[in-house]
Structures are given as C-alpha cells and as structure tokens.
Design a protein around this motif. Structure first.
Motif, mmCIF file in Angstrom:
data_model
loop_
_atom_site.group_PDB
_atom_site.id
_atom_site.type_symbol
_atom_site.label_atom_id
_atom_site.label_comp_id
_atom_site.label_asym_id
_atom_site.label_seq_id
_atom_site.Cartn_x
_atom_site.Cartn_y
_atom_site.Cartn_z
ATOM 1 N N LEU A 68 7.678 4.009 -1.439
ATOM 2 C CA LEU A 68 8.249 2.567 -1.735
ATOM 3 C C LEU A 68 9.228 2.512 -2.451
ATOM 4 O O LEU A 68 9.867 1.424 -2.531
ATOM 5 C CB LEU A 68 6.976 1.708 -2.386
ATOM 6 C CG LEU A 68 5.793 1.442 -1.516
ATOM 7 C CD1 LEU A 68 4.719 0.958 -2.535
ATOM 8 C CD2 LEU A 68 5.708 1.038 -0.175
ATOM 9 N N GLY A 69 9.987 3.642 -2.732
ATOM 10 C CA GLY A 69 11.063 3.453 -3.328
ATOM 11 C C GLY A 69 10.988 3.502 -5.064
ATOM 12 O O GLY A 69 12.025 3.519 -5.695
ATOM 13 N N HIS A 70 9.730 3.673 -5.450
ATOM 14 C CA HIS A 70 9.375 3.617 -6.911
ATOM 15 C C HIS A 70 8.997 4.942 -7.399
ATOM 16 O O HIS A 70 8.083 5.392 -6.675
ATOM 17 C CB HIS A 70 8.438 2.541 -7.147
ATOM 18 C CG HIS A 70 7.880 2.626 -8.503
ATOM 19 N ND1 HIS A 70 8.751 2.292 -9.391
ATOM 20 C CD2 HIS A 70 6.701 2.981 -9.180
ATOM 21 C CE1 HIS A 70 7.968 2.225 -10.648
ATOM 22 N NE2 HIS A 70 6.706 2.521 -10.349
ATOM 23 N N TYR A 71 9.619 5.358 -8.618
ATOM 24 C CA TYR A 71 9.201 6.618 -8.872
ATOM 25 C C TYR A 71 8.355 6.418 -10.183
ATOM 26 O O TYR A 71 9.076 5.957 -11.437
ATOM 27 C CB TYR A 71 10.366 7.422 -9.072
ATOM 28 C CG TYR A 71 11.144 7.924 -7.821
ATOM 29 C CD1 TYR A 71 10.641 8.903 -6.991
ATOM 30 C CD2 TYR A 71 12.184 7.008 -7.327
ATOM 31 C CE1 TYR A 71 11.185 9.147 -5.707
ATOM 32 C CE2 TYR A 71 12.550 7.332 -5.999
ATOM 33 C CZ TYR A 71 12.259 8.405 -5.274
ATOM 34 O OH TYR A 71 12.897 8.499 -4.201
ATOM 35 N N TRP A 72 7.149 6.491 -10.375
ATOM 36 C CA TRP A 72 6.056 6.246 -11.621
ATOM 37 C C TRP A 72 6.372 7.320 -12.347
ATOM 38 O O TRP A 72 6.293 8.743 -11.814
ATOM 39 C CB TRP A 72 4.969 5.946 -11.046
ATOM 40 C CG TRP A 72 4.114 5.384 -12.137
ATOM 41 C CD1 TRP A 72 4.330 4.415 -13.104
ATOM 42 C CD2 TRP A 72 2.822 5.973 -12.485
ATOM 43 N NE1 TRP A 72 3.161 4.566 -13.972
ATOM 44 C CE2 TRP A 72 2.198 5.169 -13.435
ATOM 45 C CE3 TRP A 72 2.046 7.191 -11.673
ATOM 46 C CZ2 TRP A 72 0.805 5.701 -14.100
ATOM 47 C CZ3 TRP A 72 0.473 7.220 -12.408
ATOM 48 C CH2 TRP A 72 0.229 6.500 -13.602
ATOM 49 N N ASP A 73 6.668 7.106 -13.601
ATOM 50 C CA ASP A 73 6.716 8.331 -14.591
ATOM 51 C C ASP A 73 5.540 8.540 -15.120
ATOM 52 O O ASP A 73 5.218 9.578 -15.928
ATOM 53 C CB ASP A 73 7.762 7.827 -15.924
ATOM 54 C CG ASP A 73 7.354 6.682 -16.690
ATOM 55 O OD1 ASP A 73 6.464 6.068 -16.161
ATOM 56 O OD2 ASP A 73 8.098 6.281 -17.288
ATOM 57 N N TYR A 79 0.809 -1.200 0.150
ATOM 58 C CA TYR A 79 0.043 -0.060 0.131
ATOM 59 C C TYR A 79 1.020 1.252 -0.078
ATOM 60 O O TYR A 79 1.736 1.409 0.958
ATOM 61 C CB TYR A 79 -1.015 0.034 1.225
ATOM 62 C CG TYR A 79 -2.029 0.872 1.104
ATOM 63 C CD1 TYR A 79 -3.177 0.541 0.393
ATOM 64 C CD2 TYR A 79 -1.933 2.356 1.810
ATOM 65 C CE1 TYR A 79 -4.297 1.431 0.293
ATOM 66 C CE2 TYR A 79 -2.961 3.077 1.597
ATOM 67 C CZ TYR A 79 -4.226 3.092 0.898
ATOM 68 O OH TYR A 79 -4.970 3.858 0.799
ATOM 69 N N THR A 80 0.673 2.405 -0.863
ATOM 70 C CA THR A 80 1.356 3.311 -1.086
ATOM 71 C C THR A 80 0.556 4.605 -0.809
ATOM 72 O O THR A 80 -0.717 4.599 -0.919
ATOM 73 C CB THR A 80 2.071 3.535 -2.316
ATOM 74 O OG1 THR A 80 2.598 4.839 -2.580
ATOM 75 C CG2 THR A 80 0.806 3.768 -3.529
ATOM 76 N N VAL A 81 0.982 5.725 -0.159
ATOM 77 C CA VAL A 81 0.640 7.117 0.163
ATOM 78 C C VAL A 81 1.190 8.067 -0.720
ATOM 79 O O VAL A 81 0.506 9.009 -0.609
ATOM 80 C CB VAL A 81 0.639 7.283 1.567
ATOM 81 C CG1 VAL A 81 0.030 6.271 2.529
ATOM 82 C CG2 VAL A 81 2.164 7.604 2.032
ATOM 83 N N ASP A 82 2.092 7.802 -1.816
ATOM 84 C CA ASP A 82 2.669 8.806 -2.598
ATOM 85 C C ASP A 82 2.947 8.122 -4.049
ATOM 86 O O ASP A 82 4.011 8.478 -4.376
ATOM 87 C CB ASP A 82 3.677 9.590 -1.884
ATOM 88 C CG ASP A 82 4.322 10.644 -2.459
ATOM 89 O OD1 ASP A 82 3.508 11.140 -3.401
ATOM 90 O OD2 ASP A 82 5.371 11.017 -2.163
ATOM 91 N N LEU A 83 2.127 7.420 -4.504
ATOM 92 C CA LEU A 83 2.181 6.882 -5.925
ATOM 93 C C LEU A 83 3.519 5.941 -6.048
ATOM 94 O O LEU A 83 4.139 6.105 -7.119
ATOM 95 C CB LEU A 83 2.160 8.151 -6.970
ATOM 96 C CG LEU A 83 0.993 8.798 -7.215
ATOM 97 C CD1 LEU A 83 1.128 9.896 -8.214
ATOM 98 C CD2 LEU A 83 -0.336 7.518 -7.557
ATOM 99 N N GLY A 84 3.904 5.542 -4.812
ATOM 100 C CA GLY A 84 4.829 4.498 -4.849
ATOM 101 C C GLY A 84 6.434 5.029 -4.589
ATOM 102 O O GLY A 84 7.352 4.230 -4.108
#
Length: 280
Positions: A273-278, A265-270
């Motif tokens: 979680l260490g993921h940066y979604w483009d 579960y993410t609170v900031d679009l990943g």
C-alpha cells in the motif's frame, strides 16, 4: 282704651317676633337635616297662620289684622324664597357630591379590547427572532470514510479460494464508497465512525476489544468476511487518515473536522500500500 290698644299692639309684636324666631329656628334645623341627607331632602313644613284675637273687630283691630296678614304674607314669601334657595343649594351640593369617573378610568374603559378586536403581536417575538438570527449557528463537523480491497485484485492468487468471489471482493475493489458522517462529539474516533458505517450499510465486521490485547486499543480482525491471514501470513486490515497510516490503534485516533478515513486490505504489512511499517 289707649292702654288696651297699646297692650294689644305690644302683644301682637311680641307674638310676631316669637313666630319669626320659631320659624327661623325650624328653617335652620331643616337646612341641617337637608345637608345630612342630601339624596332625600326633608319636606318643608307649612307655616300655620297665627291665631286671631277673639275680640270683636274694630277699625283699629282690622288695621292691625291687615298689617299682621301683610307681614305673614311677606314672611311666607321670604320663607318661600329661602326654600327655593335651599333647594338650589342642595341641588348644587348633589352635583358636587355626585361621583364622577376619573379620566384615567374612562381611558381604561375606552381602550379595553373587545372580543372582535385583533391583538397586535408584541415586540418580544421579533426581538427573539433577531437574537436567534444574530447567534452564530454551530457548524457541523464531518469526516469521510471508505473501505477498499484493491490490493487483492492484484494478488488474487494469494486469497483463500473460499473467498475468491465478488461477494467478498467487488470488481472495482470498493466495499464502501466514500461516505460522509457527522462527528457526534469531540471524542469521536476512527473506530466510532467505522462502527456506524458498517452497521448502517450492513457490512460484516469482527473485532477484538481494547481490553483483549496488549495494545490497549480495538483491533479490527475482519471486514466483509475478509480476515487477517486470509491472503497470507502478512495480510490484514490497516487504516489511514488524510493519506497517513498511524502506528496506533483506531480507537485511539481522535478525529477532527474534515478528516478523510480509508480502510485498506494489505497482503504485505502495508508495503503493497506504500506504507513501510517499522514495527514500533
């Protein structure tokens, strides 16, 4: 007188010859009948003595009669010998004709199994067992899956107050610990395994079908009553496989043996979680 004696002698000799011929013919016919019916040989007819002359006995007549009797006895002995030889020949023929069991049939009879004979197993089951042992046993293809909400423990204040409970967010942040599942087909996806896991462990889940959105993939809206936007406008569920977050839906990701799936579960679009979604 001499003529009379000569006539009598000639008559006797002729009679004897005729009798012998008749006897020989009868014996030949008897032998033929005996050969035809081997199992029941015909009885040999007794020879009747030749009729004697009604004339008064005279020394010469007595001598002729004695000679005649001697010849008849000799003929009877010859006939008896012939009968014995005929019987012996018939017995030999019966022994020859007597059916005998061929050796092959005797062997079949001798080797025929009895009711108490234990049958030995054939070699076919052994060969089948050997072939089964030689055939490579297909190995199971498995994957693991886990469901976690660790980020909510760090951003507790962002969570909807109605959901601020261990019932929804466990203290250790683990909704489903890492669990192994076998792949049932070559086309099993992340979505297939998630459905099996939540159903087996009775975890609430809600989703949107692939035909209900523009992404042509299943979209997971909520797990264990934690939905998108439950902890802010950028919150929701994401999945990773082998530590990587794919940029496409879970129903499009086909799994392979040994894959490790984790839902977070993410609170900031990943980004938390260490993921940066483009955004693509």
């Amino acid at each position: 007188m001499k003529k009379t004696l000569q006539f009598i002698l000639v008559s006797l000799l002729a009679f004897i010859l005729i009798a012998c011929n008749i006897q020989t013919v009868e014996q030949f016919e008897q032998m033929q009948e005996q050969e035809r019916s081997v199992d029941s040989p015909a009885p040999v007819e007794k020879q009747e003595p030749a009729p004697q002359s009604e004339e008064e006995p005279s020394p010469q007549n007595e001598e002729l009669a004695t000679q005649h009797e001697t010849e008849e006895i000799g003929q009877q002995e010859v006939g008896t010998k012939q009968e014995i030889e005929t019987k012996q020949e018939i017995e030999k023929q019966q022994e020859i004709i007597k059916p005998t069991t061929p050796k092959s049939e005797q062997q079949k009879v001798d080797t025929k199994p009895t009711a108490n004979t234990a049958t030995t197993p054939t070699e076919k089951p052994k060969q089948q067992e050997t072939e089964q042992q030689q055939k490579p046993v297909p190995q199971k293809r498995t994957v693991t899956i886990a469901i976690r909400v660790d980020t909510l423990l760090k951003h507790w204040d962002m969570l909807d107050p109605a959901l601020q409970s261990e019932q929804y967010v466990p203290k250790d942040g683990i909704i489903l610990k890492q669990t192994t599942y076998e792949l049932l087909s070559e086309k099993d996806t992340v979505w297939d395994v998630l459905k099996r896991a939540t159903k087996e462990h009775k975890i609430q889940m809600e989703y949107q079908g692939a035909n209900e959105n523009i992404y042509s993939s299943v979209y997971v809206e909520g797990i264990n009553h934690l939905y998108e936007f439950s902890a802010g406008e950028l919150s929701g569920w994401m999945y990773q496989v082998n530590g990587v977050y794919p940029n496409y839906g879970c129903s499009q990701y086909v799994l392979k043996d040994g894959d490790v799936i984790e839902w977070n579960y993410t609170v900031d679009l990943g980004r938390d979680l260490g993921h940066y979604w483009d955004g693509n």
